[in-house]
Motif scaffolding. Structure first.
Motif, PDB file in Angstrom:
ATOM      1  N   VAL A  25       0.809  -1.230   0.000  1.00 46.32           N
ATOM      2  CA  VAL A  25       0.000   0.000   0.000  1.00 46.32           C
ATOM      3  C   VAL A  25       0.838   1.275   0.000  1.00 46.32           C
ATOM      4  CG1 VAL A  25      -2.059  -0.937   1.118  1.00 46.32           C
ATOM      5  CG2 VAL A  25      -0.168  -0.102   2.538  1.00 46.32           C
ATOM      6  N   SER A  26       0.247   2.299  -0.616  1.00 51.53           N
ATOM      7  CA  SER A  26       0.776   3.670  -0.530  1.00 51.53           C
ATOM      8  C   SER A  26       0.093   4.365   0.641  1.00 51.53           C
ATOM      9  CB  SER A  26       0.378   4.471  -1.762  1.00 51.53           C
ATOM     10  OG  SER A  26       1.072   4.076  -2.883  1.00 51.53           O
ATOM     11  N   ALA A  27       0.533   5.580   0.886  1.00 54.87           N
ATOM     12  CA  ALA A  27      -0.146   6.420   1.874  1.00 54.87           C
ATOM     13  C   ALA A  27      -1.479   6.888   1.280  1.00 54.87           C
ATOM     14  CB  ALA A  27       0.731   7.622   2.184  1.00 54.87           C
ATOM     15  N   MET A  28      -2.428   7.245   2.146  1.00 53.80           N
ATOM     16  CA  MET A  28      -3.700   7.785   1.661  1.00 53.80           C
ATOM     17  C   MET A  28      -3.403   9.064   0.870  1.00 53.80           C
ATOM     18  SD  MET A  28      -5.838   7.153   5.188  1.00 53.80           S
ATOM     19  CE  MET A  28      -7.486   7.664   4.686  1.00 53.80           C
ATOM     20  N   GLU A  38      -1.478  12.457   1.825  1.00 50.16           N
ATOM     21  CA  GLU A  38      -0.794  12.288   3.113  1.00 50.16           C
ATOM     22  C   GLU A  38       0.720  12.527   2.994  1.00 50.16           C
ATOM     23  OE1 GLU A  38      -1.973  12.239   5.919  1.00 50.16           O
ATOM     24  OE2 GLU A  38      -0.552  11.309   7.288  1.00 50.16           O
ATOM     25  N   THR A  39       1.341  11.974   1.941  1.00 50.51           N
ATOM     26  CA  THR A  39       2.794  12.157   1.818  1.00 50.51           C
ATOM     27  C   THR A  39       3.119  13.645   1.638  1.00 50.51           C
ATOM     28  OG1 THR A  39       2.908   9.959   0.849  1.00 50.51           O
ATOM     29  CG2 THR A  39       4.871  11.316   0.624  1.00 50.51           C
ATOM     30  N   ASN A  40       2.288  14.347   0.839  1.00 51.67           N
ATOM     31  CA  ASN A  40       2.518  15.791   0.664  1.00 51.67           C
ATOM     32  C   ASN A  40       2.367  16.531   1.989  1.00 51.67           C
ATOM     33  OD1 ASN A  40       2.956  15.493  -2.031  1.00 51.67           O
ATOM     34  ND2 ASN A  40       0.884  16.063  -2.655  1.00 51.67           N
ATOM     35  N   GLY A  87       3.029   7.651   6.396  1.00 58.32           N
ATOM     36  CA  GLY A  87       1.731   7.577   5.712  1.00 58.32           C
ATOM     37  C   GLY A  87       1.383   6.150   5.338  1.00 58.32           C
ATOM     38  N   GLU A  88       2.370   5.402   4.906  1.00 55.83           N
ATOM     39  CA  GLU A  88       2.157   4.021   4.475  1.00 55.83           C
ATOM     40  C   GLU A  88       1.824   3.130   5.680  1.00 55.83           C
ATOM     41  OE1 GLU A  88       3.977   6.084   2.749  1.00 55.83           O
ATOM     42  OE2 GLU A  88       3.425   5.593   0.687  1.00 55.83           O
ATOM     43  N   THR A  89       2.404   3.451   6.834  1.00 58.86           N
ATOM     44  CA  THR A  89       2.125   2.658   8.037  1.00 58.86           C
ATOM     45  C   THR A  89       0.640   2.770   8.397  1.00 58.86           C
ATOM     46  OG1 THR A  89       4.345   3.243   8.767  1.00 58.86           O
ATOM     47  CG2 THR A  89       2.904   2.258  10.409  1.00 58.86           C
ATOM     48  N   GLY A  98       4.381   0.201   1.292  1.00 60.93           N
ATOM     49  CA  GLY A  98       5.223   0.535   0.151  1.00 60.93           C
ATOM     50  C   GLY A  98       6.143   1.679   0.540  1.00 60.93           C
ATOM     51  N   PHE A  99       7.036   2.065  -0.358  1.00 58.19           N
ATOM     52  CA  PHE A  99       7.798   3.320  -0.232  1.00 58.19           C
ATOM     53  C   PHE A  99       8.882   3.291   0.845  1.00 58.19           C
ATOM     54  CE2 PHE A  99       7.292   8.051   1.097  1.00 58.19           C
ATOM     55  CZ  PHE A  99       8.056   8.538   0.077  1.00 58.19           C
ATOM     56  N   GLN A 100       8.668   2.453   1.898  1.00 56.61           N
ATOM     57  CA  GLN A 100       9.626   2.435   3.019  1.00 56.61           C
ATOM     58  C   GLN A 100      10.743   1.423   2.788  1.00 56.61           C
ATOM     59  OE1 GLN A 100       7.731   1.146   6.634  1.00 56.61           O
ATOM     60  NE2 GLN A 100       6.310   2.878   6.689  1.00 56.61           N
ATOM     61  N   GLY A 146      11.696   7.378  -2.890  1.00 57.52           N
ATOM     62  CA  GLY A 146      11.391   8.390  -3.907  1.00 57.52           C
ATOM     63  C   GLY A 146       9.903   8.376  -4.221  1.00 57.52           C
ATOM     64  N   ARG A 147       9.399   9.507  -4.741  1.00 55.29           N
ATOM     65  CA  ARG A 147       7.962   9.622  -5.002  1.00 55.29           C
ATOM     66  C   ARG A 147       7.499   8.496  -5.923  1.00 55.29           C
ATOM     67  NH1 ARG A 147       5.528  14.125  -2.886  1.00 55.29           N
ATOM     68  NH2 ARG A 147       3.849  12.609  -2.745  1.00 55.29           N
ATOM     69  N   GLY A 148       6.368   7.941  -5.582  1.00 54.27           N
ATOM     70  CA  GLY A 148       5.830   6.842  -6.390  1.00 54.27           C
ATOM     71  C   GLY A 148       6.491   5.509  -6.078  1.00 54.27           C
ATOM     72  N   GLY A 149       7.296   5.473  -5.001  1.00 54.64           N
ATOM     73  CA  GLY A 149       8.132   4.305  -4.710  1.00 54.64           C
ATOM     74  C   GLY A 149       7.389   3.031  -4.312  1.00 54.64           C
ATOM     75  N   SER A 150       6.105   3.151  -3.974  1.00 59.95           N
ATOM     76  CA  SER A 150       5.363   1.932  -3.595  1.00 59.95           C
ATOM     77  C   SER A 150       5.263   0.969  -4.769  1.00 59.95           C
ATOM     78  CB  SER A 150       3.954   2.281  -3.131  1.00 59.95           C
ATOM     79  OG  SER A 150       4.016   3.133  -2.033  1.00 59.95           O
ATOM     80  N   ASP A 151       5.240   1.508  -5.974  1.00 62.63           N
ATOM     81  CA  ASP A 151       5.219   0.626  -7.156  1.00 62.63           C
ATOM     82  C   ASP A 151       6.442  -0.284  -7.125  1.00 62.63           C
ATOM     83  OD1 ASP A 151       3.026   2.054  -8.113  1.00 62.63           O
ATOM     84  OD2 ASP A 151       4.272   3.446  -9.272  1.00 62.63           O
ATOM     85  N   THR A 152       7.579   0.308  -6.792  1.00 61.16           N
ATOM     86  CA  THR A 152       8.831  -0.447  -6.779  1.00 61.16           C
ATOM     87  C   THR A 152       8.826  -1.492  -5.668  1.00 61.16           C
ATOM     88  OG1 THR A 152       9.930   1.451  -7.721  1.00 61.16           O
ATOM     89  CG2 THR A 152      11.346  -0.194  -6.715  1.00 61.16           C
TER      90      THR A 152
HETATM   91  N1  ASP Z   1       3.284   7.773  -0.786  1.00 61.31           N
HETATM   92  C1  ASP Z   1       4.439   7.920  -1.645  1.00 61.31           C
HETATM   93  C2  ASP Z   1       4.240   9.110  -2.585  1.00 61.31           C
HETATM   94  O1  ASP Z   1       3.243   9.801  -2.486  1.00 61.31           O
HETATM   95  C3  ASP Z   1       4.754   6.676  -2.400  1.00 61.31           C
HETATM   96  C4  ASP Z   1       3.722   6.241  -3.411  1.00 61.31           C
HETATM   97  O2  ASP Z   1       2.609   6.761  -3.434  1.00 61.31           O
HETATM   98  O3  ASP Z   1       4.016   5.334  -4.194  1.00 61.31           O
HETATM   99  O4  ASP Z   1       5.080   9.368  -3.409  1.00 61.31           O
END
Ligand code: ASP
Ligand code: ADP
Ligand code: MG
Length: 404
Positions: free
Chosen positions: A40-43, A46-48, A73-75, A135-137, A149-155
């Protein structure tokens, strides 16, 4: 036979308690047939919000504490989603990066995954429990928290899929799949049923944030089939295919753009061996990714050297260039943050010519000035004025009839 699938849910998919409930339904349904591990990503937002908070005490917070904060956020989402599944009678357990040892390098905010405790995840799956992983962590060798890095949950999702040998990684998001271009920019952009890995690598690398570039790199390296689909609507989404099965490749499959760029030009540097290395060496040592690089022909032994980097690296690059000013001996440093990149990507470019001239003609007819052109086998990247990006993408999308 049941398969093992990693499902990843992005911020918008988890944007409210109602959305988390809807996602729990998707997981519940899928878990009837297959073994499911979730990332999961953050809601959304939330990250912003956490990044803004991190800047409360000056805009240069300690890097370690920055990651410790923005990773939280991911937690929240993992525990909440686990609770939502419990309410539906499904066994689930949340896991942070430290609990399943997602080990990364120690470059805060752009850490790279080194390995994951696959056994732990497999044990949970073996117990008919769904692991809900943040994700992301990441976590360093020394136990410090990092982020990818932004979008890191995909990775995270693709890396876990690779490590547990999953049959597929499904990336659920707020659009129906991968489109010919960002559907937010071109309203009649078309959803693709499939796209080749190499095209997706280029599109992601050139700014199509629908999947993080590192995630596609992982998928390519470890042969993980990835599907991008909506958590809002039913549909089969887009498959990023490992094999190029089409008889004929599209001339242009998609258009990507990237706005958060800044262009540095060192005017009148000596055209002598070692100059490019002297400029870019310390920049890469500082782990700044340099994007488009151009050097002009020289006149009287002097040339102009231009490159682009991400906006967030502007200050550090400025500092490095001022440190090496005496050594490089450039006349003037021109910094232009008012730029963006637009890239056309298509495997068919390899065998057919004329794409570039068609693109240049369409842009010139619409008064879009191209500052830099840079090509690879299956990609043409143009640096233009930032405010003209939407117009340029719409013009190119129409010119190459990508809506058809
Ligand atoms: N929450 C993180 C972000 O906003 C990671 C992600 O969404 O993949 O970049
Ligand atoms: P998530 O929160 O699910 O990770 P992102 O916002 O990171 O979602 O990525 C999904 C967004 O990517 C879409 O809403 C869309 O605006 C954007 N996007 C950019 N390029 C494309 C593309 N070629 N196809 C689909 N979406 C794209
Ligand atoms: Mg994303």
């Amino acid at each position: 036979m049941s398969e093992t699938i990693v499902q990843k849910f992005g911020g918008t998919s988890l944007g409210s308690v109602e959305r988390i409930d809807a996602v729990a339904e998707i997981i519940k349904k899928a878990s009837k047939k297959n073994k499911i591990a979730v990332v999961v990503s953050a809601m959304s937002g939330e990250t912003n919000r956490l990044i803004d908070l991190a800047n409360s005490f000056g805009n240069n917070p300690d890097k370690r504490e920055f990651d410790a904060l923005v990773s939280t956020g991911e937690t929240i989402s993992s525990a909440l989603l686990s609770m939502a599944l419990h309410s539906k009678g499904i066994k689930a357990r949340s896991f942070s990066a430290s609990q399943i040892a997602i080990r990364t390098t120690s470059s805060y905010s752009k850490a790279k995954i080194l390995d994951v405790d696959a056994k732990k995840i497999l044990d949970v799956l073996e117990n008919d429990t769904i692991p809900i992983i943040t994700g992301f962590q990441g976590i360093t060798e020394g136990g410090d928290i990092t982020t990818l890095g932004r979008g890191g949950s995909d990775t995270t999702a693709v890396a876990i899929a690779a490590q547990i040998n999953a049959n597929r990684c499904d990336i659920y998001t707020d659009v129906d799949g991968i489109f010919t271009t960002d559907p937010d920019i071109v309203s009649n952009a078309k959803k693709l049923d499939s796209i080749t890995m190499e095209e997706m690598l280029e599109l992601a690398g050139q700014g199509a944030k629908v999947v993080q570039t590192r995630a596609v790199e992982f998928a390519n390296k470890y042969h993980v089939p990835v599907r991008v689909l909506s958590s809002f609507n039913d549909g089969s989404g887009t498959l990023i295919s490992l094999k190029d099965e089409s008889m004929e490749n599209a001339l242009v499959s998609g258009i990507a753009s990237q706005k958060d760029q800044v262009k540095f030009t060192l005017h009148s540097v000596g055209d002598i061996p070692g100059t490019a290395f002297k400029i870019l060496g310390p920049i890469s040592e500082a782990e700044v990714e340099v994007d488009v690089i151009v050097q002009n022909v020289s006149i009287d032994g002097k040339t102009d050297f231009t490159f682009t980097v991400s906006n967030e690296d502007q200050e550090i690059v400025k500092k490095i260039l001022s440190n090496i000013k005496d050594e490089i001996n450039y006349k003037e440093l021109i910094i232009n943050p008012d730029i963006a990149k637009v890239s056309l990507v298509g495997a068919g470019m390899r065998s057919q010519s004329g794409v570039a001239s068609k693109a240049f003609k369409a842009l010139s007819e619409n008064d879009v000035n191209i500052q830099i052109i840079c090509t690879s086998e299956i990609k043409i990247t143009m640096v233009i004025k930032e405010e003209e990006v939407e117009k340029a993408i719409n013009v190119l999308h129409e010119e190459f009839e990508l809506d058809k």
